[in-house]
Design an enzyme around this catalytic site. Sequence first.
Site, mmCIF file in Angstrom:
data_model
loop_
_atom_site.group_PDB
_atom_site.id
_atom_site.type_symbol
_atom_site.label_atom_id
_atom_site.label_comp_id
_atom_site.label_asym_id
_atom_site.label_seq_id
_atom_site.Cartn_x
_atom_site.Cartn_y
_atom_site.Cartn_z
ATOM 1 C CD GLU A 143 57.026 20.877 46.020
ATOM 2 O OE1 GLU A 143 56.359 21.310 46.976
ATOM 3 O OE2 GLU A 143 57.426 19.699 45.943
ATOM 4 C CG ASN A 167 38.044 32.756 31.631
ATOM 5 O OD1 ASN A 167 39.265 32.836 31.667
ATOM 6 N ND2 ASN A 167 37.342 32.621 32.747
ATOM 7 C CD1 TRP A 168 36.135 29.857 25.159
ATOM 8 C CD2 TRP A 168 35.809 31.863 24.251
ATOM 9 N NE1 TRP A 168 37.183 30.107 24.309
ATOM 10 C CE2 TRP A 168 37.006 31.332 23.734
ATOM 11 C CE3 TRP A 168 35.398 33.135 23.825
ATOM 12 C CZ2 TRP A 168 37.810 32.016 22.816
ATOM 13 C CZ3 TRP A 168 36.201 33.820 22.910
ATOM 14 C CH2 TRP A 168 37.379 33.257 22.419
ATOM 15 C CG ASP A 208 41.300 33.745 40.413
ATOM 16 O OD1 ASP A 208 40.556 34.496 39.749
ATOM 17 O OD2 ASP A 208 40.869 32.870 41.170
ATOM 18 C CB SER A 264 40.740 26.439 37.591
ATOM 19 O OG SER A 264 40.274 26.917 38.820
ATOM 20 C CG ASN A 280 42.732 40.247 36.719
ATOM 21 O OD1 ASN A 280 43.672 40.216 37.499
ATOM 22 N ND2 ASN A 280 42.838 39.900 35.446
HETATM 23 C C1 FPP Z 1 41.159 36.110 36.553
HETATM 24 O O1 FPP Z 1 40.549 37.123 37.285
HETATM 25 C C2 FPP Z 1 41.843 36.608 35.385
HETATM 26 C C3 FPP Z 1 41.463 36.371 34.097
HETATM 27 C C4 FPP Z 1 40.263 35.596 33.770
HETATM 28 C C5 FPP Z 1 42.170 36.922 32.949
HETATM 29 C C6 FPP Z 1 43.637 37.148 33.085
HETATM 30 C C7 FPP Z 1 44.001 38.227 32.159
HETATM 31 C C8 FPP Z 1 44.940 39.177 32.373
HETATM 32 C C9 FPP Z 1 45.801 39.161 33.532
HETATM 33 C C10 FPP Z 1 45.104 40.314 31.430
HETATM 34 C C11 FPP Z 1 45.654 40.046 30.088
HETATM 35 C C12 FPP Z 1 46.583 38.898 29.964
HETATM 36 C C13 FPP Z 1 47.742 38.913 29.284
HETATM 37 C C14 FPP Z 1 48.531 37.658 29.135
HETATM 38 C C15 FPP Z 1 48.284 40.130 28.665
HETATM 39 P P1 FPP Z 1 38.984 37.055 37.521
HETATM 40 O O2 FPP Z 1 38.334 37.957 36.524
HETATM 41 O O3 FPP Z 1 38.508 35.655 37.509
HETATM 42 O O4 FPP Z 1 38.899 37.671 38.955
HETATM 43 P P2 FPP Z 1 37.816 37.349 40.084
HETATM 44 O O5 FPP Z 1 37.967 35.896 40.420
HETATM 45 O O6 FPP Z 1 38.237 38.250 41.214
HETATM 46 O O7 FPP Z 1 36.481 37.698 39.522
#
Ligand code: FPP
Length: 247
Positions: free
Chosen positions: A211, A72-73, A24, A200, A26
């Site tokens: 753990e 996420n969709w 989480d 989640s 990104n």
């Molecule tokens: C959460 O961050 C992350 C995701 C919804 C997607 C995870 C995907 C990757 C790490 C990239 C590709 C995956 C692989 C397996 C190659 P967020 O967007 O919810 O972040 P935020 O909470 O800060 O908005």
Amino acid sequence: MASDLLQRIRISGDVPRHVAIIMDGNGRWARERSRPREFGHRAGMRAVRATVEAAQEAGVEFLTLFAFSQENWHRPQGEVTALMGLLELYVRREQRELKEKGVEVRVIGDLSRLGPRTRGALEGIVEHTRGGPKMRLTLAISYGSRTEMVHAARALAERVQNGTLVPAEIDEALFAASLYTGDMPDPDLLIRTSGELRISNFMLWQLAYTELHITPVLWPDFGPDHLYGAILDYQRRERRFGRVLAS
Ligand code: FPP
């Protein structure tokens, strides 16, 4: 630094067999840099690569990554498309090396919702890496734990209906075996990045005695040192599974 931590993990002994990660942060990582969310996801993909390698180095047997939830969709179409593109890119870039390193890739989730290209790429890597003996990497994609349990309940109900199972035979072991994760041990350690204190809808059944390690680090910044720190934290815990340990 990473090698020192790895050394300490090896001395402590008990490496978690199964590590699961809710990746989480990104989006926040990208926002801190005034860049679009996709930029954060791309950086997140690099963190996936480093984490897979580090987990293997530590001797983790099962690594499960929550890559895309059912919820996420509902994100903007452009972001969903970007995430699907990254999954395809990950498969193209990593397939050969994962196979060489003996990593078996599996995918869990409702794959019927994926586009044919993404689905084809994922089925390809699963096929290509099948039987890899060193570590199993499970990608949870279009995954929701409640749906997983509903599917399991439905499958068992169908067996009762067609006369191959009687209700009294349904126990915890049979239910667990009917989940997408049926042939895997439960996670020993769950890591969640970016500091959120939530599960989640991730592996609700399987996490019963797991753990938890919550770190404020945003996923794109997560690397071997953080993974090894979490494993060392795990090794300091006393796992009781609800019992009292003899002193
Ligand atoms: C959460 O961050 C992350 C995701 C919804 C997607 C995870 C995907 C990757 C790490 C990239 C590709 C995956 C692989 C397996 C190659 P967020 O967007 O919810 O972040 P935020 O909470 O800060 O908005």
